[in-house]
Enzyme design. Sequence first.
Site, PDB file in Angstrom:
ATOM      1  N   CYS A  16      -8.657   8.199   9.435  1.00  0.00           N
ATOM      2  CA  CYS A  16      -8.432   6.768   9.214  1.00  0.00           C
ATOM      3  C   CYS A  16      -9.252   5.886  10.151  1.00  0.00           C
ATOM      4  CB  CYS A  16      -6.948   6.466   9.354  1.00  0.00           C
ATOM      5  SG  CYS A  16      -5.967   7.526   8.289  1.00  0.00           S
ATOM      6  N   CYS A  56       4.978   0.958   4.229  1.00  0.00           N
ATOM      7  CA  CYS A  56       3.821   1.859   4.114  1.00  0.00           C
ATOM      8  C   CYS A  56       2.602   1.091   3.609  1.00  0.00           C
ATOM      9  CB  CYS A  56       4.114   2.974   3.109  1.00  0.00           C
ATOM     10  SG  CYS A  56       5.677   3.843   3.351  1.00  0.00           S
ATOM     11  N   SER A  57       1.429   1.432   4.138  1.00  0.00           N
ATOM     12  CA  SER A  57       0.203   0.850   3.597  1.00  0.00           C
ATOM     13  C   SER A  57      -0.100   1.501   2.251  1.00  0.00           C
ATOM     14  CB  SER A  57      -0.961   1.054   4.572  1.00  0.00           C
ATOM     15  OG  SER A  57      -1.129   2.414   4.871  1.00  0.00           O
ATOM     16  N   ILE A 101      -2.444   2.940  -1.226  1.00  0.00           N
ATOM     17  CA  ILE A 101      -3.524   3.842  -1.638  1.00  0.00           C
ATOM     18  C   ILE A 101      -4.569   2.913  -2.251  1.00  0.00           C
ATOM     19  CG2 ILE A 101      -4.165   5.700  -3.201  1.00  0.00           C
ATOM     20  CD1 ILE A 101      -2.346   6.721  -1.039  1.00  0.00           C
ATOM     21  N   HIS A 153      -5.403   0.213   2.503  1.00  0.00           N
ATOM     22  CA  HIS A 153      -6.048   1.074   3.499  1.00  0.00           C
ATOM     23  C   HIS A 153      -7.026   2.033   2.823  1.00  0.00           C
ATOM     24  CE1 HIS A 153      -6.774   3.478   6.941  1.00  0.00           C
ATOM     25  NE2 HIS A 153      -5.723   4.255   6.911  1.00  0.00           N
TER      26      HIS A 153
END
Lengths: 180, 396
Positions: free
Chosen positions: B87, B212-213, B215, B341
């Site tokens: 990441c 949550c970030s 997809i 992300h």
Amino acid sequence: MTDQQDTTDSTDPGRSSDANGSVPRETVSIPSEIELPDLLDFYERQTPEHTQIAEFYENLDDGRLTTTRCTDCGEIHFPPRIVCPECMADDLEYVDLPHKGELFAFSESRGGTPLGYHDTSPFVVAVVDLGEIKLSARIDDARYDDLEIGDPVSLKIVDIEGGSASERVFYRFVPKGDTQ
Amino acid sequence: MTRNVAIVGGGTSDWGDRDASWKDLAQEGGKATFDAVPDIGPEDIEGLFVGAVQPERFANQTHVAPMVAELLGIDVTEMIARTELACASGQAALRYAWLAIAAGQLDTALVLGVEKMNLGREHMPEVQSSMANVLDREFDGVNGLAAPPFFAWYAQRHMHEYGTTREQLSKVAAKNKTNASRTDFAQFQSTVEEDEITESPEIAPPLHLYDCSGITDGATGVIVMSEEKAREVTDTPAWITGSGQSSMAGNSINNLPSFDGWPQAREASQNAYEQAGIEDPLSEIDVAEVHDCFSISEIIEYEELGFCERGEGGQFIEDGRSHLDGDVAVNPRGGLLGCGHPLGATGVSQALEITQQFQGTVSSDRQVEDATTGLIHNLSGSASVHSVMTLGRDPQ
Ligand SMILES: [Zn+2]
């Protein structure tokens, strides 16, 4: 290319378009399904021809959770190694780890679950504290809401079916008392 | 370092679940970057650094940097590389460009982060497999340990050790989603109320969907230049004033240094601060783009980046100190929670946000007043590596 284009005119047979299908065409096929190759599942290939930590898996197959210890500096490693990261020695021996530990942290995978595991969702995945080491593991026979930090857990061994020609094993844990 | 280095500008594709291939995204991000810096064209680029995490799994393609060079008409003369640091791959690419320019190897580089992750709902388990493989696959990924349960452990331990509350996690998510509603390329542009966060599905308790970030598909680029060349292009570049990284020889679960903090982030930021001459990060840093892959991450990062003491991150958000008008504006762009992300593009996008904050070219409702000192932070994999870069409106 530029020079060739300059000399090309409409009579060039390579440029003519024939709507009546002079361009040959056929169907070629690729398989719609393939057997999951063992290189693409999560489990390591565990036999001596594939890995030099095969002894770890052989011990596990015999019901023992083990790891490597450096005979030079005494360091215990997990995951098991072939070279000691503390002193670079490569004379390592397998030692037994406790089969009982405590939940240090845990959650439950309910969404965003990886390939091959989505059918078993939800499942609990935890940090298990064995004293000398901590490891990540699935906790079977348990739901998130029934667990607390510090709960005792004990070792369970799973035989991996499918995905590979050779038989493979791995470790999980269960709440203590539920083990057979 | 021997030479000052600056980011002069950049651009981005739209981020989200895009009807576009990896190559389409690379072209969109590249075009947007050159469009935003009209004085610089492909012919000026001597070095190309492409941040990309998993084109092998998501686009069935390796050796992607030369593909980007071809697609954007760049004849690389000095240095070309693709960086993979999970990441943090985008920031890693930026760091390589900085070092190559500072060392005098080249004057002008394109840093482009690209990731294609949305392959259709039916392939989501495959994408999640690839995410689990950024951990030690043999011993950790094998347990079905994708990112949500891993970061859920940190939330659980932080709550256990410091009394951090579920409401404080929600406040982080709500802040960043509000900020993202003012960011036109963001994947998630709707504001979300705090109580909607705990009403969203529990992905990995105590984390809910909105913790949550995403997809995300996206590509973002920046042009990085030596001081001499940068001054020909703009009067207001963002100078790279410091850069630090830290792993602590721990990557698998047994060898991580902590489950309620990230001492690697502390070490990496202290290293960068020292280079930049920053002594009191809370008072000196105006704007910070930090790695909020999950809401808990940002709370821990307040602590490790030195904005507050260990264990006080929850109180820090509760007191509104990381809001746009707070002591340090954290994630004005909307962070990973709001923007999404696209792994390799994230660090590049964070650096572009800081650059545009200095240049006053972000949407006025997320502009941080008089921003002169900024920071970007990424964690990667099992949070085993932390990368921090400081940026300044002056080269110092
Ligand atoms: Zn040793």
